[in-house]
Each structure stands twice: as C-alpha cells, then as structure tokens.
Design a protein around this motif. Sequence first.
Motif, short mmCIF file in Angstrom:
data_model
loop_
_atom_site.label_atom_id
_atom_site.label_comp_id
_atom_site.label_asym_id
_atom_site.label_seq_id
_atom_site.Cartn_x
_atom_site.Cartn_y
_atom_site.Cartn_z
N LEU A 119 17.63 2.38 17.38
CA LEU A 119 16.55 1.78 16.62
C LEU A 119 15.24 1.86 17.39
CD1 LEU A 119 18.43 -1.42 15.43
CD2 LEU A 119 17.76 0.50 13.99
N ALA A 120 14.16 2.15 16.67
CA ALA A 120 12.83 2.18 17.29
C ALA A 120 12.40 0.75 17.62
CB ALA A 120 11.83 2.83 16.35
N VAL A 167 13.26 -2.91 15.77
CA VAL A 167 13.89 -4.04 16.47
C VAL A 167 13.03 -5.30 16.33
CG1 VAL A 167 14.68 -4.93 18.69
CG2 VAL A 167 15.06 -2.54 18.11
N ASP A 168 11.71 -5.13 16.44
CA ASP A 168 10.81 -6.28 16.29
C ASP A 168 10.93 -6.89 14.90
OD1 ASP A 168 9.56 -6.60 18.79
OD2 ASP A 168 8.22 -4.92 18.42
N ALA A 218 19.67 -4.55 21.49
CA ALA A 218 19.65 -4.02 20.13
C ALA A 218 20.41 -2.71 20.00
CB ALA A 218 18.22 -3.84 19.66
N ASN A 219 20.36 -1.87 21.02
CA ASN A 219 21.02 -0.57 20.96
C ASN A 219 22.25 -0.50 21.88
OD1 ASN A 219 19.29 0.87 19.07
ND2 ASN A 219 17.71 0.69 20.61
N ARG A 244 23.60 -6.48 15.42
CA ARG A 244 24.31 -7.72 15.08
C ARG A 244 24.21 -8.72 16.22
NH1 ARG A 244 28.40 -4.08 13.21
NH2 ARG A 244 28.53 -4.03 10.94
N LEU A 245 24.13 -8.21 17.45
CA LEU A 245 24.08 -9.10 18.61
C LEU A 245 22.79 -9.91 18.62
CD1 LEU A 245 25.66 -9.92 21.11
CD2 LEU A 245 24.50 -8.10 22.38
N ILE A 246 21.72 -9.37 18.04
CA ILE A 246 20.45 -10.09 18.00
C ILE A 246 20.62 -11.43 17.30
CG2 ILE A 246 18.12 -10.07 17.02
CD1 ILE A 246 18.01 -7.09 17.52
#
Length: 303
Positions: free
Chosen positions: A212-213, A217-218, A250-251, A257-259
């Motif tokens: 993900l860029a 992610v933001d 995030a990656n 999902r971890l976020i």
Amino acid sequence: GQIRIDNVQKKFINPDGSEVVALNDLSFTVKPGSFVSLIGPSGCGKTETYRAIREYFARKIPQLDILQIDMSTITEQGYKGKNPDDIFTLLRHNSDEGVAIVFLDEFDKKLLPSIASGGINVNMAVQSQILTLIEGRKEHNIDTGKTLFIGMGAFEACRTRKEEAGKHMGFGNENDASVSHYADISRQDMIDIGAAYELIGRFSMIVNYHELANEAVDRIIDMTVNRVSNSIKCEILLSEEMRCELHDNANSRYGCRLIESIIRENAMRGYLMIQTAGDDPRKCSIVIDSASNVRYEHENYIE
C-alpha cells in the motif's frame, strides 16, 4: 472476461438521487479461459475489492448476482462436507440462467495437495471438478458458461516457498537474496505447489496486489480512527510516533487489518482508564502515543 449487457429497458431513481438500471433481459458473455486470479497477502485489500464490486453492481445492475464461495470448505464428492456441485446449486438458487460473478475465496487452498486415506489427493479431484464447472456446464436452465469466476487468495504457500528459496542463495550467506512478501506470484509458482495446468490455464488474467502507498495507509488510519471513535463516543488522537508504527505494520504479513486491531486495542485501554476514573468519555480524548503507551486527556486536566 468480456461482459455484454443487452436489452436495457428501464431506469429508476433511488431516494438518494442515484440511478439504477433495471434489465428485463441480462446477457452475460464470458470469453472462454478469461477468468481472473486476485492474488495478494492477507490484509492487502482483496476482500475490499470484492465488496466494492458487489456494491457497485448492486447500484448499477441489481439483477446481476455477485456471489462469494469459501473454497476452504469445499471437498471432493463423496466426502463429508460441501463439494463443487454446491457452487452450481448456489448459482441455480440465486442467479438468472447462471448470469453471475462468482468469487472463489481461499482459492489457493484447493491447489495444495490434501492426501486422504489410501494416498488419494482429494484436492486434485476438486480441481478437476472445478475445471468442469468453469468450462461451462448446463443443467436446469443454468449455464455456467455465463458465469465469470474470480479466484482469490493469499497464496501463502507460494510466498513461503519463494522466501525459503531466497534465503539459501549465495555463497554461505543465507540473506544474500531476500524476497519481498509482496513478490508477484506466477502460474509456475501455482504449479509448483500442486495446481493442475488445465485449471490454472483457464485463468488468463493474474492480478497481483502490492504494498500500500503511504497515502492509502493514511486514509485507512484516518477512517479507522473515525470509526472506532464514533463507536465509543470518544475522540482518539494519534502521535506522529504512533502513526509511523502503523505505517510500518500496514505492509506486514498481517496487512492493513493490523491497523484496526492496534488502534481498537489501545482505544479500549484508554476507554477503560476513563471509565475507571469515573470521567465522561464525551469530554475526554484518548491519546495513543505508541502501541505500548496510551493515556487520556480531560477538557480540564491531563491524566
């Protein structure tokens, strides 16, 4: 696949102003061997792709059924549990003449050998039955030749195989060649773990998901903070250090999902602190400084 929609008859306007096209006769053409594989590690957005497609067609073409099949529950005919014929049965009950898009979730699980008693590879038989289904089967006015099948999975076995191979390259240095967990998965990688050539050959398009860029992610972080904040009726604030930690995760192998797991876990810790102190959550802000440090601020004082 190639989709052709014929005989558009009516248009309806929803109360929210959005337009829905109603079809008296929906014609769906799928080019043989034009199926799609969506491949990416856990938490990279495959399920969100399915949801977005389902929601899009629910608005634009409500008659077009979008189905999701959990392939991990499918086994060979004659064994206890669901079998590939249940996919056909589901189509017969939900679609019009087989006109549908079917997502085969956990598709990669059926590519791995699964040895039953007597040394029989059950999953190879399942692959053969799925091949018969997606090549086009007609029964009771249902034609799976009108169905677009999309195989979806993490293909962790392929990733592990590639990563292990990379560790042992070089002269005595196991880390000479590192392989990204987001490395592309090819048809040959699928064959290497046990996929049948005939089945994989029918999926002409392979879509690999990548990292993900930062901007994406933001957005995920902000959406998650808003969602969790609304659910507990309390403002949530993230430090820059915490935001950087979430970007790092995030990656990872757990994906985005971890976020939500990290934000929700810490938010609940802060919420418990507020409740224990007898404060009103609506007058407080939960501040997550890091994954191991959470506090809360009251409008009159800092805890």
